[in-house]
Design an enzyme around this catalytic site. Structure first.
Site, PDB file in Angstrom:
ATOM      1  N   LYS A 142      22.907 -19.208 -39.081  1.00 35.02           N
ATOM      2  CA  LYS A 142      24.263 -18.653 -39.017  1.00 35.02           C
ATOM      3  C   LYS A 142      25.208 -19.272 -40.034  1.00 35.02           C
ATOM      4  CE  LYS A 142      24.330 -15.690 -35.451  1.00 35.02           C
ATOM      5  NZ  LYS A 142      24.885 -14.330 -35.514  1.00 35.02           N
ATOM      6  N   SER A 190      14.750 -18.803 -36.451  1.00 37.62           N
ATOM      7  CA  SER A 190      16.178 -18.598 -36.709  1.00 37.62           C
ATOM      8  C   SER A 190      17.075 -19.750 -36.286  1.00 37.62           C
ATOM      9  CB  SER A 190      16.655 -17.308 -36.027  1.00 37.62           C
ATOM     10  OG  SER A 190      16.359 -17.340 -34.647  1.00 37.62           O
TER      11      SER A 190
END
Length: 394
Positions: free
Chosen positions: A48, A297
């Protein structure tokens, strides 16, 4: 218009490159050559940071001087906080009042102001957008934004700069920002590469959107992979995925837990459940001998939750088994049972033997055995042997 090369120049100011690792264990499971792209080792613990930093870097000076605001209870919050702090910008991160303190503290340490408001993410998100309008702040979306998507796409550049031979890239899907960026950037470099999106079976919002020919809101998105528990994907991300993503795979909660425990045990890498989706899906690919890159991720997970997931993962993988066996309530019968268990080479974790809790008119008792086993075949052999010896086994 996406410019991934310039996005990478901006993002490189803040991130750590995450170098790929070859995985022998996942390669054997999938019959392909599996490589791990460990964004769980990224600064702030997830991908992110890339999208947030790219978005904030592209703001004009007037917007930067006023400040930014976002809504998040997880990885996006920390990415925005770090990016703003790195560029000397005021940041307000709105979080639900129910957010665990460990996540609040993780955001505070990067210099952001945390505003706890609302019981659900939707309430918090509405509050943050209203705050942006009232104060003139720039709202930083978590995924449905071209600059955010552009930043996430820098992962594809890193993959293909070092590994041009990649045939597949497997990517977790929540709102769709990560896979949108990777898919578009990767196809620009290598049009023939296959991009595979992975979703929890309980929260397959992108697949629902593809089937419906547009984003729809799922009735629920209940999954242990909370980072991908998104009931409705973005409008922008849907359009990109429809054009550039080749395939979708759904994985069960059990498959996620097994992938997570395997990653920890074999590679000594800690991931959050959503981060392990790509590895869970790798053995479901309908191909062999291909070069497959699995994007991990993120790795932001509470320690107490890790313990629960490992325990459940070991059960699902047949590494722990629990049997209830009915015994005649007489001296020596428990010893006979344990002798049989010893013969099977299972390791006894616990024995619950309560002669006062009768099973049938005080003649029989229930014994609960928790065993460390060597897989599901081993469990079946133990059960078969106990049944053969005349025990009632559950």
């Amino acid at each position: 218009m996406f410019d991934f090369k310039n996005a990478k120049k901006r993002v490189d100011e803040a991130i750590d490159p995450t170098y790929m690792l070859y995985s022998e264990v996942f390669s054997n499971l999938s019959k392909n050559n599996v490589y791990i792209k460990p964004e769980n080792l990224q600064k702030t613990g997830s991908f992110k940071l890339r999208g947030a930093y790219n978005k904030i870097s592209k703001l004009d000076e007037a917007s930067k001087s006023v400040g930014i605001v976002t809504a998040s209870a997880g990885n996006h919050a920390q990415g925005v906080a770090y990016s703003a702090n790195h560029q000397g910008i005021k940041a307000i991160v709105c979080m639900p009042e129910t957010t665990p303190m460990i996540k609040v503290e993780g955001t505070l340490k990067y210099g952001a102001e945390v505003d706890l408001h609302g019981q659900t993410f939707d309430e918090t998100n509405t509050y943050a957008q209203n705050l942006a309008k009232e104060k003139g702040y720039t709202f930083i979306p978590p995924y449905d934004d071209e600059d955010v998507i552009e930043g996430q796409g820098t992962i594809a550049l890193e993959i293909l700069e070092k590994f041009k031979e990649a045939d597949y890239i497997l990517v977790p899907i929540g709102g769709g920002g990560l896979i949108s960026g990777i898919a578009k950037a990767a196809k620009e470099i290598k049009p023939e590469i296959k991009i595979v999106g992975v979703e929890p079976a309980n929260a397959a919002s992108m697949q629902a959107a593809i089937k419906n020919d547009g984003p729809v809101t799922l009735a629920s998105a209940d999954t242990i992979a909370d980072g991908t528990a998104v009931a409705r994907v973005g409008d922008i991300t849907y359009k990109i995925c429809k054009e550039y993503v080749d395939e979708y795979i759904s994985v069960t909660e059990e498959e996620i837990m097994v992938a997570l425990t395997t990653l920890m045990e074999k590679h000594k890498l800690v991931a959050e459940p959503s981060g392990a989706l790509s590895l869970a899906a790798s053995k479901k690919l309908d191909c062999e001998g291909k070069n497959v890159v699995c994007v991990i991720s993120g790795g932001n997970i509470d320690m107490s939750f890790i313990s629960q997931l490992i325990h459940k993962g070991l059960y699902e993988d047949g590494r722990i088994a629990r049997f209830t066996v009915e015994l005649v309530n007489a001296p020596g019968k428990l010893r006979d049972l344990l002798d049989i268990i010893a013969y099977t080479k299972a390791n006894i974790i616990s024995v619950v033997h309560d002669s006062l809790a009768s099973a049938s008119r005080y003649k029989n008792i229930q014994v609960e055995l928790t065993l460390e086993t060597n897989g599901k075949d081993h469990i079946r052999k133990i059960e078969d042997l106990l049944t053969e010896k005349g025990y009632s086994v559950h």
